[in-house]
Write a protein that holds these residues in place. Sequence first.
Motif, short mmCIF file in Angstrom:
data_model
loop_
_atom_site.label_atom_id
_atom_site.label_comp_id
_atom_site.label_asym_id
_atom_site.label_seq_id
_atom_site.Cartn_x
_atom_site.Cartn_y
_atom_site.Cartn_z
N GLY A 166 -23.19 0.48 3.67
CA GLY A 166 -22.52 0.97 4.76
C GLY A 166 -21.33 -0.94 4.79
O GLY A 166 -20.54 -0.63 3.45
N VAL A 167 -22.36 -1.71 5.28
CA VAL A 167 -21.42 -3.27 5.41
C VAL A 167 -21.31 -3.56 3.91
O VAL A 167 -22.34 -3.78 3.50
CB VAL A 167 -21.74 -4.19 6.26
N ALA A 168 -20.20 -4.53 2.98
CA ALA A 168 -20.37 -4.98 1.75
C ALA A 168 -21.48 -6.30 2.06
O ALA A 168 -21.62 -7.35 3.71
CB ALA A 168 -18.93 -5.42 1.41
N GLN A 169 -21.86 -7.24 1.08
CA GLN A 169 -22.95 -7.68 1.16
C GLN A 169 -22.50 -8.89 1.98
O GLN A 169 -20.93 -9.08 1.23
CB GLN A 169 -22.97 -8.32 -0.07
N GLU A 170 -22.96 -9.50 2.97
CA GLU A 170 -21.85 -10.77 3.70
C GLU A 170 -23.49 -12.19 4.06
O GLU A 170 -23.67 -12.05 4.28
CB GLU A 170 -22.07 -10.37 4.91
N PRO A 171 -23.02 -12.76 2.41
CA PRO A 171 -24.31 -13.64 1.91
C PRO A 171 -24.23 -15.27 3.37
O PRO A 171 -24.34 -15.97 3.13
CB PRO A 171 -23.86 -14.78 0.75
N TRP A 172 -22.42 -15.30 3.84
CA TRP A 172 -22.34 -16.03 5.05
C TRP A 172 -22.73 -15.74 6.75
O TRP A 172 -22.44 -16.87 6.91
CB TRP A 172 -21.15 -16.04 4.87
N HIS A 173 -23.23 -14.60 6.68
CA HIS A 173 -23.35 -14.35 7.62
C HIS A 173 -24.94 -14.23 7.97
O HIS A 173 -25.84 -13.91 7.56
CB HIS A 173 -23.04 -13.00 8.21
N LEU A 174 -25.78 -15.17 8.95
CA LEU A 174 -26.93 -15.46 9.80
C LEU A 174 -26.68 -14.76 11.08
O LEU A 174 -25.72 -14.72 11.33
CB LEU A 174 -26.71 -16.89 9.92
N SER A 175 -27.84 -14.40 10.89
CA SER A 175 -28.62 -14.21 12.71
C SER A 175 -30.24 -14.49 13.36
O SER A 175 -30.61 -14.99 12.18
CB SER A 175 -29.04 -12.42 12.33
N TYR A 176 -29.56 -14.89 14.17
CA TYR A 176 -30.77 -15.58 14.73
C TYR A 176 -32.04 -14.84 15.20
O TYR A 176 -31.85 -14.01 16.22
CB TYR A 176 -30.25 -16.44 16.11
N LEU A 177 -32.86 -14.30 15.23
CA LEU A 177 -33.81 -13.55 15.17
C LEU A 177 -34.37 -13.01 16.28
O LEU A 177 -34.83 -11.94 16.10
CB LEU A 177 -34.95 -13.14 13.70
N PRO A 178 -34.74 -14.49 16.96
CA PRO A 178 -35.47 -13.50 18.61
C PRO A 178 -34.50 -13.03 19.07
O PRO A 178 -35.40 -12.11 20.12
CB PRO A 178 -36.00 -15.56 18.78
N LEU A 179 -33.30 -13.59 19.03
CA LEU A 179 -32.03 -12.49 20.10
C LEU A 179 -31.68 -11.64 19.32
O LEU A 179 -31.61 -10.22 20.20
CB LEU A 179 -30.67 -13.48 20.22
N SER A 180 -31.00 -11.19 18.04
CA SER A 180 -30.53 -10.13 17.13
C SER A 180 -31.83 -8.97 17.42
O SER A 180 -31.20 -8.04 17.36
CB SER A 180 -30.00 -10.48 16.05
N LYS A 181 -33.06 -9.20 17.11
CA LYS A 181 -34.14 -7.76 16.87
C LYS A 181 -33.73 -7.74 18.60
O LYS A 181 -34.00 -6.20 18.75
CB LYS A 181 -35.50 -8.52 17.09
N GLU A 182 -33.88 -7.96 19.53
CA GLU A 182 -33.83 -7.11 20.74
C GLU A 182 -32.21 -7.11 21.27
O GLU A 182 -32.66 -5.30 21.78
CB GLU A 182 -34.32 -8.53 21.78
N TYR A 183 -31.44 -6.81 21.35
CA TYR A 183 -30.05 -6.72 20.57
C TYR A 183 -30.45 -5.74 20.09
O TYR A 183 -29.30 -4.45 21.11
CB TYR A 183 -29.42 -7.76 21.14
N LYS A 184 -30.30 -5.26 19.26
CA LYS A 184 -30.65 -4.34 18.11
C LYS A 184 -31.03 -3.32 18.92
O LYS A 184 -31.00 -2.24 18.83
CB LYS A 184 -30.65 -4.87 16.94
N LYS A 185 -32.28 -3.73 19.75
CA LYS A 185 -32.64 -2.89 19.73
C LYS A 185 -32.66 -2.22 21.14
O LYS A 185 -32.81 -0.83 21.65
CB LYS A 185 -34.36 -3.40 20.58
N PHE A 186 -31.92 -3.00 22.48
CA PHE A 186 -31.25 -1.68 23.62
C PHE A 186 -29.74 -1.17 22.79
O PHE A 186 -29.60 -0.64 23.82
CB PHE A 186 -31.56 -2.75 24.56
N TYR A 187 -28.71 -2.08 21.87
CA TYR A 187 -27.85 -1.24 21.76
C TYR A 187 -28.46 0.46 21.24
O TYR A 187 -28.87 0.92 20.55
CB TYR A 187 -27.01 -1.98 20.34
N SER A 188 -26.97 1.27 21.57
CA SER A 188 -27.64 2.87 21.32
C SER A 188 -25.69 3.07 21.31
O SER A 188 -24.85 2.62 21.28
CB SER A 188 -27.67 3.56 22.43
N GLU A 189 -25.10 3.78 19.95
CA GLU A 189 -24.41 5.41 20.12
C GLU A 189 -23.72 5.25 20.86
O GLU A 189 -22.72 5.78 21.07
CB GLU A 189 -24.86 6.67 18.82
N LYS A 190 -24.09 5.94 22.25
CA LYS A 190 -23.95 6.63 23.44
C LYS A 190 -23.20 5.28 23.99
O LYS A 190 -22.09 5.34 25.17
CB LYS A 190 -25.40 6.49 24.85
N LEU A 191 -23.87 3.96 24.54
CA LEU A 191 -23.63 2.70 24.14
C LEU A 191 -21.66 2.43 24.11
O LEU A 191 -20.92 2.39 24.53
CB LEU A 191 -24.17 1.60 24.67
#
Length: 225
Positions: A166-191
């Motif tokens: 899918g998305v190319a490798q991005e060695p510069w892209h950091l994600s803060y897990l405590p927040l992003s895991k929750e946001y990903k959980k609530f994200y949807s294709e419908k939204l």
Amino acid sequence: MSELELILTGKTERHIHWLTQNVGIHHEMLSAFEQLTLAAKAAGFELCIASGFRSFDRQLAIWNNKFSGITAIKDKANQTLAIEKLSEREKIHAIMLFSALPGASRHHWGCDIDVYAKNLLPQDQALALEPWEYQSSGYFYPLSVWLQEHAKSFGFFLPYDKFRGGVAQEPWHLSYLPLSKEYKKFYSEKLLAETLLSTDIQGKNELLHLLPELYQRYIINTAEA
């Protein structure tokens, strides 16, 4: 839209703490980022954010400029594509290799950042944020190695640590897990579908037709930390 849906789609910035006029991050990750920055400094890296929070409108402009040919679309080899030779479907996949759909960018959440080491950037050299800069012959390679080893200690991970189709490798892209895991959980294709339906985006009909595939291939297809 609920407050959460506004955050997920980049249509609010009430969750953002502005570090500078142009760079903002989620206020709940400020402490973790400061600790990461201090540790990086001790290791010899002046860690800087090239891109933090990005609004829906900003992501929409990026998308429309690429789709219409105002901004170049590049492939994994950093070669500019001739978009006049591409079908709409091919163009969409080419853009999504490096650029997210508006409403689907993790940068909307404020907990995902693009980073580099200011002190490793050669004088008079513009930052490109391209893979070669972080690879073994690139000037940010030492930072890349350090982040892979130490970022998790501060709650961060690399969602695009490798190419997964899918998305190319991005060695510069950091994600803060405590927040992003929750946001990903609530994200949807419908939204995402509802968000795209109500906006003036280039290639809308083809995007909506391809959305189930795009959602699986580019949006939720990330490392899990």
